[in-house]
Motif scaffolding. Structure first.
Motif, PDB file in Angstrom:
ATOM      1  N   THR A  12       0.812  -1.128  -0.040  1.00  0.00           N
ATOM      2  CA  THR A  12      -0.021   0.098  -0.153  1.00  0.00           C
ATOM      3  C   THR A  12       0.883   1.258   0.136  1.00  0.00           C
ATOM      4  N   MET A  13       1.882   1.361   0.799  1.00  0.00           N
ATOM      5  CA  MET A  13       2.608   2.308   1.034  1.00  0.00           C
ATOM      6  C   MET A  13       3.522   2.506  -0.352  1.00  0.00           C
ATOM      7  N   ASP A  14       3.907   1.477  -1.076  1.00  0.00           N
ATOM      8  CA  ASP A  14       4.731   1.741  -2.318  1.00  0.00           C
ATOM      9  C   ASP A  14       3.823   2.151  -3.339  1.00  0.00           C
ATOM     10  N   GLU A  15       2.411   1.878  -3.304  1.00  0.00           N
ATOM     11  CA  GLU A  15       1.820   2.259  -4.278  1.00  0.00           C
ATOM     12  C   GLU A  15       1.296   3.897  -4.190  1.00  0.00           C
ATOM     13  N   THR A  16       0.995   4.113  -2.920  1.00  0.00           N
ATOM     14  CA  THR A  16       0.959   5.494  -2.691  1.00  0.00           C
ATOM     15  C   THR A  16       2.083   6.375  -3.107  1.00  0.00           C
ATOM     16  N   VAL A  17       3.234   6.165  -2.789  1.00  0.00           N
ATOM     17  CA  VAL A  17       4.443   6.544  -2.973  1.00  0.00           C
ATOM     18  C   VAL A  17       4.532   6.858  -4.652  1.00  0.00           C
ATOM     19  N   ALA A  18       4.224   5.821  -5.168  1.00  0.00           N
ATOM     20  CA  ALA A  18       4.535   6.096  -6.862  1.00  0.00           C
ATOM     21  C   ALA A  18       3.468   6.996  -7.304  1.00  0.00           C
ATOM     22  N   LEU A  63      -6.846  -9.084  -1.412  1.00  0.00           N
ATOM     23  CA  LEU A  63      -6.527  -8.330  -2.523  1.00  0.00           C
ATOM     24  C   LEU A  63      -6.819  -6.768  -2.294  1.00  0.00           C
ATOM     25  N   SER A  64      -7.479  -6.326  -1.195  1.00  0.00           N
ATOM     26  CA  SER A  64      -7.997  -5.119  -1.057  1.00  0.00           C
ATOM     27  C   SER A  64      -6.797  -4.103  -1.142  1.00  0.00           C
ATOM     28  N   PRO A  65      -5.542  -4.211  -0.802  1.00  0.00           N
ATOM     29  CA  PRO A  65      -4.454  -3.332  -1.028  1.00  0.00           C
ATOM     30  C   PRO A  65      -4.003  -3.230  -2.764  1.00  0.00           C
ATOM     31  N   ALA A  66      -4.324  -4.199  -3.253  1.00  0.00           N
ATOM     32  CA  ALA A  66      -4.101  -4.223  -4.780  1.00  0.00           C
ATOM     33  C   ALA A  66      -5.117  -3.401  -5.440  1.00  0.00           C
ATOM     34  N   VAL A  67      -6.082  -2.801  -4.807  1.00  0.00           N
ATOM     35  CA  VAL A  67      -7.165  -1.850  -5.561  1.00  0.00           C
ATOM     36  C   VAL A  67      -6.368  -0.683  -5.543  1.00  0.00           C
ATOM     37  N   LEU A  68      -5.561  -0.279  -5.041  1.00  0.00           N
ATOM     38  CA  LEU A  68      -4.906   0.911  -5.036  1.00  0.00           C
ATOM     39  C   LEU A  68      -4.052   0.878  -6.422  1.00  0.00           C
ATOM     40  N   GLY A  69      -3.557  -0.272  -6.705  1.00  0.00           N
ATOM     41  CA  GLY A  69      -2.558  -0.323  -7.933  1.00  0.00           C
ATOM     42  C   GLY A  69      -3.306  -0.577  -9.488  1.00  0.00           C
ATOM     43  N   ASP A  70      -4.617  -0.788  -9.162  1.00  0.00           N
ATOM     44  CA  ASP A  70      -5.656  -1.348 -10.240  1.00  0.00           C
ATOM     45  C   ASP A  70      -5.643   0.130 -10.812  1.00  0.00           C
ATOM     46  N   PRO A  71      -5.421  -0.005 -12.405  1.00  0.00           N
ATOM     47  CA  PRO A  71      -5.431   1.200 -13.246  1.00  0.00           C
ATOM     48  C   PRO A  71      -6.834   2.142 -13.000  1.00  0.00           C
ATOM     49  N   SER A  72      -7.891   1.576 -12.860  1.00  0.00           N
ATOM     50  CA  SER A  72      -8.911   2.236 -12.814  1.00  0.00           C
ATOM     51  C   SER A  72      -8.978   3.136 -11.512  1.00  0.00           C
ATOM     52  N   PHE A  73      -8.605   2.474 -10.146  1.00  0.00           N
ATOM     53  CA  PHE A  73      -8.534   3.298  -8.943  1.00  0.00           C
ATOM     54  C   PHE A  73      -7.290   4.213  -9.021  1.00  0.00           C
ATOM     55  N   ALA A  74      -6.294   3.663  -9.702  1.00  0.00           N
ATOM     56  CA  ALA A  74      -5.181   4.336  -9.619  1.00  0.00           C
ATOM     57  C   ALA A  74      -5.260   5.723 -10.542  1.00  0.00           C
ATOM     58  N   ALA A  75      -5.811   5.820 -11.582  1.00  0.00           N
ATOM     59  CA  ALA A  75      -6.430   6.807 -12.479  1.00  0.00           C
ATOM     60  C   ALA A  75      -7.206   7.777 -11.842  1.00  0.00           C
ATOM     61  N   ALA A  76      -8.138   7.220 -11.107  1.00  0.00           N
ATOM     62  CA  ALA A  76      -9.207   8.343 -10.182  1.00  0.00           C
ATOM     63  C   ALA A  76      -8.234   8.872  -9.298  1.00  0.00           C
ATOM     64  N   ASN A  77      -7.507   8.364  -8.522  1.00  0.00           N
ATOM     65  CA  ASN A  77      -6.731   8.742  -7.403  1.00  0.00           C
ATOM     66  C   ASN A  77      -5.749   9.819  -7.947  1.00  0.00           C
ATOM     67  N   GLN A  78      -5.199   9.333  -8.900  1.00  0.00           N
ATOM     68  CA  GLN A  78      -4.364  10.333  -9.739  1.00  0.00           C
ATOM     69  C   GLN A  78      -4.873  11.688 -10.143  1.00  0.00           C
TER      70      GLN A  78
END
Length: 191
Positions: free
Chosen positions: A74-80, A158-173
């Motif tokens: 989760t931290m790595d995905e947030t940092v990215a 897999l809940s932490p993997a949601v952060l890295g999913d392109p759909s979520f990542a794009a919305a979060n980005q």
């Protein structure tokens, strides 16, 4: 050090700290009482049955031997995502400054993981306590029944993997990008 890099470091560190679940204080033996339900230590003021079920949910949903990997992922995905969002606010044309910043991010992330590692037990204890406070015994029983299924286990895994999913990542980005647009005016106001 350029002021822009310093401001980005401070902002980046603040956002990263916020991305980590708030840790709860670890319970000490003086703060607890024994429950008759499965001999689980129950914090004062909590229902023993609710706390026992919440404990089972956390133990099954977040197996102890997998917790560190879940939190670090989760931290790595947030940092990215933060790094991508900070892009427009960084002096990308200054390779030396970018190298300094990227090295600092890597060092800060490594240090943050060492701190997080120490707090995972109290975070899990806090989560257990929160579940016992927020949900009724019946609701906790329903959640536990789900967690014990293969789908429930996979959901937690897999809940932490949601952060890295392109759909979520794009919305979060998009959120991070818009939020960081406020950084310039905030810096000017501060300085």
């Amino acid at each position: 050090m350029p002021l822009k890099i310093l401001a980005c470091r401070l902002f980046f560190g603040s956002l990263l700290a916020l991305s980590i679940p708030a840790s709860a204080q670890a319970l000490t033996p003086e703060d607890t009482t024994r429950s008759t339900i499965e001999d689980v230590i129950v914090p004062p003021g909590l229902d023993g049955e609710a706390y026992s079920i919440a404990t089972a949910i956390v133990e099954i949903g977040y197996p102890e031997d997998e917790r560190e990997a879940l939190f670090f992922g989760t931290m790595d995905e947030t940092v990215a995502q933060l790094r991508r969002a900070l892009g427009p606010n960084l002096p990308e044309d200054d390779a030396g400054a970018m190298e300094i910043f990227d090295e600092w991010v890597a060092k800060y992330t490594t240090e943050s993981k060492m701190v997080l590692r120490k707090h995972i037990p109290s975070i899990m204890a806090g989560m257990t306590e929160a579940y016992a406070k927020i949900f009724t015994v019946e609701e906790l029983g329903d959640i536990l029944a789900f967690v014990e299924t293969p789908s429930g286990k996979k959901f937690f895994e897999l809940s932490p993997a949601v952060l890295g999913d392109p759909s979520f990542a794009a919305a979060n980005q998009r959120y991070l990008d818009e939020s960081l647009e406020l950084l310039g005016p905030a810096q000017e106001e501060l300085l």
